[in-house]
Design a protein around this motif. Structure first.
Motif, PDB file in Angstrom:
ATOM      1  N   ALA A 106       0.820  -1.218   0.000  1.00 49.00           N
ATOM      2  CA  ALA A 106       0.000   0.000   0.000  1.00 49.00           C
ATOM      3  C   ALA A 106       0.846   1.257   0.000  1.00 49.00           C
ATOM      4  O   ALA A 106       0.380   2.331  -0.385  1.00 49.00           O
ATOM      5  N   PHE A 107       2.124   1.147   0.436  1.00 51.61           N
ATOM      6  CA  PHE A 107       3.002   2.318   0.490  1.00 51.61           C
ATOM      7  C   PHE A 107       3.851   2.471  -0.761  1.00 51.61           C
ATOM      8  O   PHE A 107       4.625   3.419  -0.872  1.00 51.61           O
ATOM      9  N   SER A 108       3.732   1.549  -1.718  1.00 54.37           N
ATOM     10  CA  SER A 108       4.482   1.667  -2.974  1.00 54.37           C
ATOM     11  C   SER A 108       3.964   2.849  -3.784  1.00 54.37           C
ATOM     12  O   SER A 108       2.782   3.210  -3.697  1.00 54.37           O
ATOM     13  N   GLU A 109       4.841   3.439  -4.584  1.00 57.42           N
ATOM     14  CA  GLU A 109       4.382   4.489  -5.495  1.00 57.42           C
ATOM     15  C   GLU A 109       5.439   4.743  -6.559  1.00 57.42           C
ATOM     16  O   GLU A 109       6.607   4.402  -6.393  1.00 57.42           O
ATOM     17  N   TYR A 110       4.990   5.328  -7.669  1.00 62.65           N
ATOM     18  CA  TYR A 110       5.935   5.772  -8.687  1.00 62.65           C
ATOM     19  C   TYR A 110       5.422   7.057  -9.328  1.00 62.65           C
ATOM     20  O   TYR A 110       4.209   7.280  -9.437  1.00 62.65           O
ATOM     21  N   HIS A 111       6.364   7.930  -9.688  1.00 64.23           N
ATOM     22  CA  HIS A 111       6.075   9.175 -10.405  1.00 64.23           C
ATOM     23  C   HIS A 111       7.039   9.217 -11.587  1.00 64.23           C
ATOM     24  O   HIS A 111       8.253   9.323 -11.387  1.00 64.23           O
ATOM     25  N   VAL A 147       3.049  11.274 -14.824  1.00 63.59           N
ATOM     26  CA  VAL A 147       2.292  10.050 -14.515  1.00 63.59           C
ATOM     27  C   VAL A 147       2.600   9.599 -13.090  1.00 63.59           C
ATOM     28  O   VAL A 147       3.760   9.413 -12.728  1.00 63.59           O
ATOM     29  N   LYS A 148       1.541   9.439 -12.288  1.00 62.24           N
ATOM     30  CA  LYS A 148       1.728   9.066 -10.894  1.00 62.24           C
ATOM     31  C   LYS A 148       0.794   7.917 -10.525  1.00 62.24           C
ATOM     32  O   LYS A 148      -0.327   7.823 -11.031  1.00 62.24           O
ATOM     33  N   ALA A 149       1.257   7.054  -9.641  1.00 58.02           N
ATOM     34  CA  ALA A 149       0.422   5.963  -9.125  1.00 58.02           C
ATOM     35  C   ALA A 149       0.855   5.656  -7.701  1.00 58.02           C
ATOM     36  O   ALA A 149       2.053   5.668  -7.391  1.00 58.02           O
ATOM     37  N   SER A 164      -4.156   3.399  -3.867  1.00 59.68           N
ATOM     38  CA  SER A 164      -5.303   3.491  -4.769  1.00 59.68           C
ATOM     39  C   SER A 164      -5.157   2.599  -6.009  1.00 59.68           C
ATOM     40  O   SER A 164      -6.081   2.502  -6.801  1.00 59.68           O
ATOM     41  N   LYS A 165      -3.990   1.964  -6.175  1.00 62.44           N
ATOM     42  CA  LYS A 165      -3.760   1.076  -7.325  1.00 62.44           C
ATOM     43  C   LYS A 165      -2.925  -0.109  -6.868  1.00 62.44           C
ATOM     44  O   LYS A 165      -2.034   0.038  -6.037  1.00 62.44           O
ATOM     45  N   LEU A 175      -0.069  -2.216  -6.761  1.00 64.71           N
ATOM     46  CA  LEU A 175       1.320  -2.169  -7.191  1.00 64.71           C
ATOM     47  C   LEU A 175       2.128  -3.327  -6.598  1.00 64.71           C
ATOM     48  O   LEU A 175       3.345  -3.236  -6.424  1.00 64.71           O
ATOM     49  N   ASN A 176       1.449  -4.434  -6.309  1.00 62.60           N
ATOM     50  CA  ASN A 176       2.123  -5.589  -5.706  1.00 62.60           C
ATOM     51  C   ASN A 176       3.275  -6.103  -6.564  1.00 62.60           C
ATOM     52  O   ASN A 176       4.279  -6.606  -6.035  1.00 62.60           O
ATOM     53  N   LYS A 177       3.166  -5.955  -7.885  1.00 62.60           N
ATOM     54  CA  LYS A 177       4.177  -6.521  -8.773  1.00 62.60           C
ATOM     55  C   LYS A 177       5.512  -5.795  -8.688  1.00 62.60           C
ATOM     56  O   LYS A 177       6.533  -6.339  -9.131  1.00 62.60           O
ATOM     57  N   MET A 178       5.528  -4.572  -8.132  1.00 58.41           N
ATOM     58  CA  MET A 178       6.795  -3.844  -8.041  1.00 58.41           C
ATOM     59  C   MET A 178       7.368  -3.860  -6.625  1.00 58.41           C
ATOM     60  O   MET A 178       8.253  -3.078  -6.295  1.00 58.41           O
ATOM     61  N   THR A 179       6.885  -4.763  -5.762  1.00 60.47           N
ATOM     62  CA  THR A 179       7.383  -4.848  -4.397  1.00 60.47           C
ATOM     63  C   THR A 179       8.565  -5.815  -4.306  1.00 60.47           C
ATOM     64  O   THR A 179       8.688  -6.750  -5.100  1.00 60.47           O
ATOM     65  N   TYR A 180       9.414  -5.569  -3.314  1.00 61.04           N
ATOM     66  CA  TYR A 180      10.570  -6.440  -3.091  1.00 61.04           C
ATOM     67  C   TYR A 180      11.127  -6.140  -1.701  1.00 61.04           C
ATOM     68  O   TYR A 180      11.144  -4.985  -1.268  1.00 61.04           O
ATOM     69  N   ASP A 181      11.581  -7.174  -1.001  1.00 61.85           N
ATOM     70  CA  ASP A 181      12.157  -7.008   0.332  1.00 61.85           C
ATOM     71  C   ASP A 181      13.656  -6.745   0.194  1.00 61.85           C
ATOM     72  O   ASP A 181      14.446  -7.667  -0.011  1.00 61.85           O
TER      73      ASP A 181
END
Length: 439
Positions: free
Chosen positions: A351-356, A360-362, A366-367, A369-375
Motif C-alpha cells: 500500500a506504500f508503494s508508489e511511482y512518479h 504520470v503518478k500511481a 489506490s492502485k 502495485l504488488n508486482k513492483m514490491t521487493y524485500d
C-alpha cells in the motif's frame, strides 16, 4: 483581488489550521489536545507516519497545535500541511483549504445570533407589509452582489498577465549546498505595483510575496533540484530550476521530510559503497530513537537525456527498525523540467508503494502495485530503464513494472537514493542510452 498567503499575519489561514487541528483531535478521539501528554503526541506521530510517511516530532506537533509558545505563530511547511490534511481524509492541504477557507467557522455567539434572527423573521413574516419589504431588500442585495461579481471579474481579467510578460529570474540558480539564492521579477514595459505575485518554493520554504522591484532571498539546505514557481493571483505563470549541487555522492539525514542533518559535513563518499554508520548519524545530531531518513545525493549539471537513460545499483535496507513497520527504498532522477521517482517496499507493505514518472503518478493506496514490491533487506540489484519516455523497472533482472509518460523531464541534474533507516547503495551508475555518456 485574491489574497496572497503570508507567513505570520494571515489570520484566516490560522483559523483553517485550527480547524484542521480540531479534526485531528476528533480523529484521535481520546481527549482534548489541551490534556495531551508525550504519549499522545508520540501516538499521533506514529499514526501520521504510517498513513502519510511524514513523521513529526513532539515539539513540532505542539507548535502546530499552539501548545508550545513562540514569538509568532508557527507556520508549517507544505509537506507538513499536506500530511495533516491527508491524515483527516483530504487529498492535500490545498483541497482542505479550498473546502474550508471560505466557509464560516461557526461560534456559539454566531449560533445564538442566528437563532435570534430566525425568530425575528418568523415573527415579522406574519405581517404582510414587512414580508414584502424583506423581499425587496433581499432582491436589492442579490442585484448588488451580481454587480459586484461582474465588476470583480472584469477587474481581475484586466489584471491578467500575458504569457512571457513577467518571468521569474534568479541571479544564482546553481550553487553548492547549502545555497542562498536571490530572486526577482523580469518584465516587459510598465507593471503596476498592485499586481500580486508570489514565489512557491515547494517543500523548501513557504509561499513568499514578491513585488515588482523587490528581491527575495531563499536559503536551500538540502542537496537536490527545486522547480520554483512564480504565482500571479495564486496561478503559476512561470517556473525556473534551482539546483543545490554536490561534489560527488554525499549523505544527509533527518527525523522527518523537512529537517536535514549533513553527514560528515557532506564530504564525498566512495561510489562503490554509499553507507553511513549509526555513530556518524549520532555525531550529526540525529535522534536515532525516532524514525529517520537517509539520503544519498549526487547533484550536478549534465547533458544526459532524462528520457533515455539506464540507472543501476545494488541496494539493501535494514531488516527492521523500532517504530518502522515498512522499510522503504526510493530512487529519484531529477531533471531540468521534472523528475522520476520510484518508492519500493516489501510485499506485505504494498500500500506504500508508489511511482512518479514525469506527469504520470500511481500510489499503492489506490492502485495495485504488488508486482513492483521487493524485500530489500535481502539486498537486490535494481535497474531503471527509460527509453523514449517508456519506463521499465527490473529487480534482480526480473521485470517488475512497465509504464510510460509524455512530458519530458529535460536533462538530468541529479540522482537521489533514499532509505528510511540505515541502508547501503553499491556502485550506482547512470548513462545516456544514445550517447553512452555517464552521469
Amino acid at each position: 483581488m485574491t489574497p496572497i498567503l503570508k507567513q505570520v499575519d494571515d489570520k484566516r489561514f490560522f483559523e483553517v489550521l485550527d480547524l484542521c487541528c480540531k479534526k485531528i483531535e476528533e480523529k484521535m478521539g481520546s481527549k482534548p489536545i489541551a490534556d495531551w501528554r508525550s504519549a499522545d503526541y508520540n501516538n499521533l506521530n506514529s499514526q501520521l507516519g504510517r498513513q502519510t510517511k511524514v513523521y513529526l516530532s513532539e515539539n513540532t506537533l505542539k507548535r502546530i497545535f499552539g501548545r508550545l509558545k513562540t514569538p509568532t505563530r508557527y507556520y508549517p511547511q507544505k509537506a507538513t500541511r499536506d500530511a495533516l490534511a491527508q491524515f483527516i481524509g483530504y487529498r492535500d492541504w490545498q483541497e482542505f483549504e479550498l473546502i474550508n477557507r471560505f466557509s464560516p467557522l461557526e461560534t456559539p455567539a454566531a449560533k445564538a445570533t442566528l437563532n435570534v434572527d430566525t425568530k425575528a423573521v418568523e415573527a415579522t413574516s406574519q405581517n404582510k407589509f414587512t414580508t414584502q419589504r424583506f423581499r425587496f431588500y433581499l432582491s436589492l442585495a442579490i442585484l448588488l452582489m451580481v454587480c459586484l461579481t461582474i465588476a470583480l471579474l472584469y477587474y481581475t481579467k484586466s489584471e491578467e498577465i500575458e504569457p512571457g510578460e513577467v518571468k521569474l529570474f534568479c541571479e544564482n540558480p546553481n550553487g553548492e549546498v547549502p545555497h542562498t539564492a536571490v530572486f526577482k521579477l523580469s518584465h516587459k514595459g510598465t507593471l503596476s505595483e498592485d499586481n500580486q505575485f508570489a514565489i512557491d518554493f515547494m517543500d523548501e520554504g513557504p509561499i513568499t510575496p514578491i513585488k515588482v522591484n523587490q528581491e527575495v532571498v531563499q536559503f536551500f539546505k538540502n542537496p537536490g533540484v527545486v522547480h520554483v514557481r512564480l504565482l500571479h493571483h495564486n496561478k503559476a505563470i512561470d517556473t525556473l530550476t534551482v539546483s543545490m549541487q554536490t561534489k560527488g555522492w554525499v549523505a544527509n539525514s533527518g527525523n522527518d521530510s523537512l529537517s536535514a542533518f549533513p553527514i560528515a559535513k557532506l564530504r564525498p563518499l566512495p561510489k562503490d559503497s554509499l553507507y553511513v554508520s549509526t555513530s556518524q548519524l549520532d555525531s550529526a545530531g540525529l535522534n536515532l530513537s525516532k524514525p529517520f531518513l537517509i539520503g544519498f545525493s549526487n547533484i550536478h549539471t549534465s547533458d544526459v537525456d532524462g528520457d533515455n537513460f539506464s540507472f543501476s545499483s545494488y541496494l539493501r535496507t535494514e531488516e527492521s527498525r523500532p517504530g518502522v513497520a515498512c522499510m522503504q527504498t526510493s530512487i529519484l532522477i531529477l531533471g531540468s523540467k521534472g523528475r522520476h521517482r520510484v518508492l519500493m517496499v516489501k510485499p506485505s507493505c504494498a500500500a506504500f508503494s508508489e511511482y512518479h514518472f514525469s506527469e504520470v503518478k500511481a500510489m499503492g493506496s489506490s492502485k495495485n502495485l504488488n508486482k513492483m514490491t521487493y524485500d530489500f533487506a535481502k539486498g537486490g540489484d535494481v535497474r531503471l530503464l527509460v527509453k523514449n519516455k517508456k519506463v521499465s523497472l527490473f529487480i534482480n533482472n526480473k521485470l517488475m513494472l512497465n509504464s510510460a509518460y509524455s512530458q519530458s523531464i529535460g536533462k538530468i541534474l541529479g540522482i537521489k537514493i533514499l532509505f528510511n533507516g540505515v541502508g547501503i547503495a553499491k556502485s550506482p551508475q547512470l548513462f545516456d542510452l544514445k550517447t553512452r555518456v555517464s552521469y
